[in-house]
Design an enzyme around this catalytic site. Sequence first.
Site, PDB file in Angstrom:
ATOM      1  N   ILE A 220       0.828  -1.205   0.000  1.00  0.00           N
ATOM      2  CA  ILE A 220       0.000   0.000   0.000  1.00  0.00           C
ATOM      3  C   ILE A 220       0.860   1.251   0.000  1.00  0.00           C
ATOM      4  CG2 ILE A 220      -1.701   1.318   1.332  1.00  0.00           C
ATOM      5  CD1 ILE A 220      -2.777  -1.385   2.363  1.00  0.00           C
TER       6      ILE A 220
ATOM      7  N   ASP B 224      14.687   2.263  10.407  1.00  0.00           N
ATOM      8  CA  ASP B 224      13.762   1.443  11.188  1.00  0.00           C
ATOM      9  C   ASP B 224      13.050   2.350  12.188  1.00  0.00           C
ATOM     10  OD1 ASP B 224      12.412  -0.332  12.789  1.00  0.00           O
ATOM     11  OD2 ASP B 224      14.146  -1.611  13.220  1.00  0.00           O
TER      12      ASP B 224
ATOM     13  N   TYR C   5      -1.947  -6.671  17.183  1.00  0.00           N
ATOM     14  CA  TYR C   5      -2.100  -5.914  15.941  1.00  0.00           C
ATOM     15  C   TYR C   5      -3.448  -5.185  15.909  1.00  0.00           C
ATOM     16  CZ  TYR C   5      -2.924  -4.711  11.109  1.00  0.00           C
ATOM     17  OH  TYR C   5      -3.231  -4.012   9.967  1.00  0.00           O
TER      18      TYR C   5
END
Length: 282
Positions: free
Chosen positions: A33, A77, A167
């Site tokens: 995405i 990161d 999540y």
Amino acid sequence: MAGGVREADLRGYPSGMTETRPLALITGASSGIGLELARQFASHGYDLVVNAEDEELETAAERLREAGGEVRAVRADLRTGEGRFLLLDALDGLTVDVAVLNAGVGQGGAFVDTDLADDQAVIDLNVTATVRLAKPLLRAMAAHGGGRLAFTSSVASQMPGSFQPVYNASKSFVQSFAQALAEEVKDTGVTVTAFMPGPTETEFFDRADMADDTRMGSMKKDPPEQVAEQAFEAIVEGEKKAVTGSLMTKAQGLAGKVLPDGVKAAAHRRLAEPGTGDGSRD
């Protein structure tokens, strides 16, 4: 660093990378995405700052440059303070017209079985990095009197995530956070958008160890190009939230508003519990 960008304060910067093109920041932009969103902005005349942690980022940046704009790739990161500093430092002296905080990670499996370090990595990227980047970006936009801040949420934000609990909880945080910020800045010229994809054909399920062993991982998914096109439209229109993807995903978004949590948790179990997949992908 004198005059540079600090994680706690990104203010007073004058311009984009070129004088005539607006600038968009996309995190998690090496694939999926994020890459497709970067393509949308590039094709609509934006210069780009793109971020990801993996080596695919430079290849993605080269492809994005074919649209004719400036593209700055920042490999970092964002789970770490050092990574966030590297990204913000790369924005020093630039006006970010649009920022899409898209980088995210998942982890499948029963909570009692998953490694705590993997659970913490989800929180570090999906929650901590989101807050720590949103603060300086939103402050700068509000001071500038305009801008678009967007977050990749998920239809998962609306349901308890059995066998994917950290999540789903992280996306519930992102959704609530984005909607609260949208209300806070509604009179400043800044808009905040949370877009909510469903299962999408990206590397997400491989990285979450859910690709072949779960029904969710092996089922047909939305193309990232479709999700990104709808998300781009929602962002530039300043919509507060949008369910992005296929009609099935939009139906999931509607169901998430009305079904009881217990029903949604059971339904999520049928999709995400290890052993529910057929070992192949449609």
